[in-house]
Design a protein around this motif. Structure first.
Motif, PDB file in Angstrom:
ATOM      1  N   ILE A 169       0.859  -1.184   0.000  1.00  0.00           N
ATOM      2  CA  ILE A 169       0.000   0.000   0.000  1.00  0.00           C
ATOM      3  C   ILE A 169       0.892   1.228   0.000  1.00  0.00           C
ATOM      4  CG2 ILE A 169      -1.792   1.276   1.236  1.00  0.00           C
ATOM      5  CD1 ILE A 169      -2.625  -1.382   2.540  1.00  0.00           C
ATOM      6  N   TYR A 170       0.632   2.132  -0.951  1.00  0.00           N
ATOM      7  CA  TYR A 170       1.429   3.354  -1.030  1.00  0.00           C
ATOM      8  C   TYR A 170       0.623   4.486  -1.661  1.00  0.00           C
ATOM      9  CZ  TYR A 170       2.105   1.724  -5.840  1.00  0.00           C
ATOM     10  OH  TYR A 170       1.899   1.277  -7.120  1.00  0.00           O
ATOM     11  N   GLU A 171       1.115   5.699  -1.476  1.00  0.00           N
ATOM     12  CA  GLU A 171       0.505   6.891  -2.060  1.00  0.00           C
ATOM     13  C   GLU A 171       1.252   7.248  -3.325  1.00  0.00           C
ATOM     14  OE1 GLU A 171       0.458  11.103  -3.050  1.00  0.00           O
ATOM     15  OE2 GLU A 171       2.148  10.065  -2.155  1.00  0.00           O
ATOM     16  N   ASP A 172       0.512   7.648  -4.350  1.00  0.00           N
ATOM     17  CA  ASP A 172       1.124   8.091  -5.605  1.00  0.00           C
ATOM     18  C   ASP A 172       0.235   9.179  -6.209  1.00  0.00           C
ATOM     19  OD1 ASP A 172       2.509   8.468  -7.945  1.00  0.00           O
ATOM     20  OD2 ASP A 172       2.296   6.415  -8.662  1.00  0.00           O
ATOM     21  N   ALA A 173       0.751  10.371  -6.317  1.00  0.00           N
ATOM     22  CA  ALA A 173       0.049  11.505  -6.918  1.00  0.00           C
ATOM     23  C   ALA A 173      -1.296  11.769  -6.247  1.00  0.00           C
ATOM     24  CB  ALA A 173      -0.109  11.296  -8.416  1.00  0.00           C
ATOM     25  N   LEU A 218      -1.286  -6.373  -5.112  1.00  0.00           N
ATOM     26  CA  LEU A 218      -0.819  -7.694  -4.686  1.00  0.00           C
ATOM     27  C   LEU A 218       0.696  -7.685  -4.691  1.00  0.00           C
ATOM     28  CD1 LEU A 218      -3.035 -10.106  -6.802  1.00  0.00           C
ATOM     29  CD2 LEU A 218      -3.134  -9.748  -4.343  1.00  0.00           C
ATOM     30  N   SER A 219       1.294  -8.266  -3.678  1.00  0.00           N
ATOM     31  CA  SER A 219       2.749  -8.329  -3.623  1.00  0.00           C
ATOM     32  C   SER A 219       3.167  -9.478  -2.718  1.00  0.00           C
ATOM     33  CB  SER A 219       3.334  -7.027  -3.085  1.00  0.00           C
ATOM     34  OG  SER A 219       4.723  -7.160  -2.873  1.00  0.00           O
ATOM     35  N   ALA A 254      -9.081  -6.178 -11.408  1.00  0.00           N
ATOM     36  CA  ALA A 254      -8.920  -7.521 -10.848  1.00  0.00           C
ATOM     37  C   ALA A 254      -7.824  -8.310 -11.554  1.00  0.00           C
ATOM     38  CB  ALA A 254     -10.244  -8.280 -10.910  1.00  0.00           C
ATOM     39  N   ALA A 255      -7.708  -8.160 -12.877  1.00  0.00           N
ATOM     40  CA  ALA A 255      -6.693  -8.906 -13.628  1.00  0.00           C
ATOM     41  C   ALA A 255      -5.289  -8.527 -13.179  1.00  0.00           C
ATOM     42  CB  ALA A 255      -6.869  -8.659 -15.125  1.00  0.00           C
ATOM     43  N   ALA A 256      -5.089  -7.261 -12.834  1.00  0.00           N
ATOM     44  CA  ALA A 256      -3.767  -6.793 -12.402  1.00  0.00           C
ATOM     45  C   ALA A 256      -3.587  -6.886 -10.890  1.00  0.00           C
ATOM     46  CB  ALA A 256      -3.545  -5.351 -12.869  1.00  0.00           C
ATOM     47  N   GLY A 257      -4.683  -7.175 -10.160  1.00  0.00           N
ATOM     48  CA  GLY A 257      -4.588  -7.250  -8.700  1.00  0.00           C
ATOM     49  C   GLY A 257      -4.322  -5.907  -8.064  1.00  0.00           C
ATOM     50  N   VAL A 258      -4.978  -4.856  -8.588  1.00  0.00           N
ATOM     51  CA  VAL A 258      -4.731  -3.492  -8.112  1.00  0.00           C
ATOM     52  C   VAL A 258      -6.045  -2.826  -7.706  1.00  0.00           C
ATOM     53  CG1 VAL A 258      -3.873  -1.193  -8.736  1.00  0.00           C
ATOM     54  CG2 VAL A 258      -2.727  -3.222  -9.608  1.00  0.00           C
ATOM     55  N   LEU A 259      -6.004  -2.141  -6.600  1.00  0.00           N
ATOM     56  CA  LEU A 259      -7.110  -1.303  -6.140  1.00  0.00           C
ATOM     57  C   LEU A 259      -6.572   0.115  -5.989  1.00  0.00           C
ATOM     58  CD1 LEU A 259      -9.977  -0.883  -4.917  1.00  0.00           C
ATOM     59  CD2 LEU A 259      -8.940  -1.425  -2.695  1.00  0.00           C
ATOM     60  N   VAL A 260      -7.286   1.088  -6.553  1.00  0.00           N
ATOM     61  CA  VAL A 260      -6.904   2.488  -6.398  1.00  0.00           C
ATOM     62  C   VAL A 260      -7.983   3.170  -5.574  1.00  0.00           C
ATOM     63  CG1 VAL A 260      -6.337   4.663  -7.548  1.00  0.00           C
ATOM     64  CG2 VAL A 260      -5.677   2.480  -8.604  1.00  0.00           C
ATOM     65  N   VAL A 261      -7.556   3.807  -4.501  1.00  0.00           N
ATOM     66  CA  VAL A 261      -8.447   4.539  -3.606  1.00  0.00           C
ATOM     67  C   VAL A 261      -8.288   6.024  -3.933  1.00  0.00           C
ATOM     68  CG1 VAL A 261      -9.022   5.034  -1.198  1.00  0.00           C
ATOM     69  CG2 VAL A 261      -8.130   2.768  -1.834  1.00  0.00           C
TER      70      VAL A 261
END
Length: 108
Positions: free
Chosen positions: A29-33, A40-41, A78-85
């Motif tokens: 989990i990290y902040e970006d822009a 997933l990691s 879902a395919a990339a395993g990424v959630l953006v909040v």
């Protein structure tokens, strides 16, 4: 859209299920822009709570200016395993940029 509780948790199980995440899933989990990115990691230090809630670290919430009770926009791949909040401030900025572009920038 989902709300952040006083402990920094997001209790949206639908998006967690859509991503296929469980309490065993390792997350980075990290902040970006101004956005919060959850990936997933295999080396991630974060996991979901026992109730399948996503707990956002205090440091990330502080960087994004998130407070308890605020609503955020969740977008998942879902395919990339990424959630953006998307915190409210990031949504405001995106709307201003979209309106500026749609209305021709600085033209009167």
């Amino acid at each position: 859209m989902a709300a952040i509780d006083v402990s920094g948790r997001i209790a949206d199980r639908l998006i967690v299920h859509a991503l296929g995440w469980t309490t065993e899933t390792r997350l980075h989990i990290y902040e970006d822009a101004g956005l919060i990115v959850v990936r997933l990691s295999p080396h991630g230090v974060f996991t979901l709570t026992g109730q399948l809630h996503l707990h956002l670290p205090a440091a990330v919430r502080k960087w994004c200016g998130l407070k308890a009770g605020e609503r955020v926009l969740l977008a998942a791949d879902a395919a990339a395993g990424v959630l953006v909040v998307h915190p409210p401030a990031a949504l405001d900025q995106m709307i201003v940029q979209a309106h500026t572009l749609a209305l021709g920038g600085d033209r009167a």
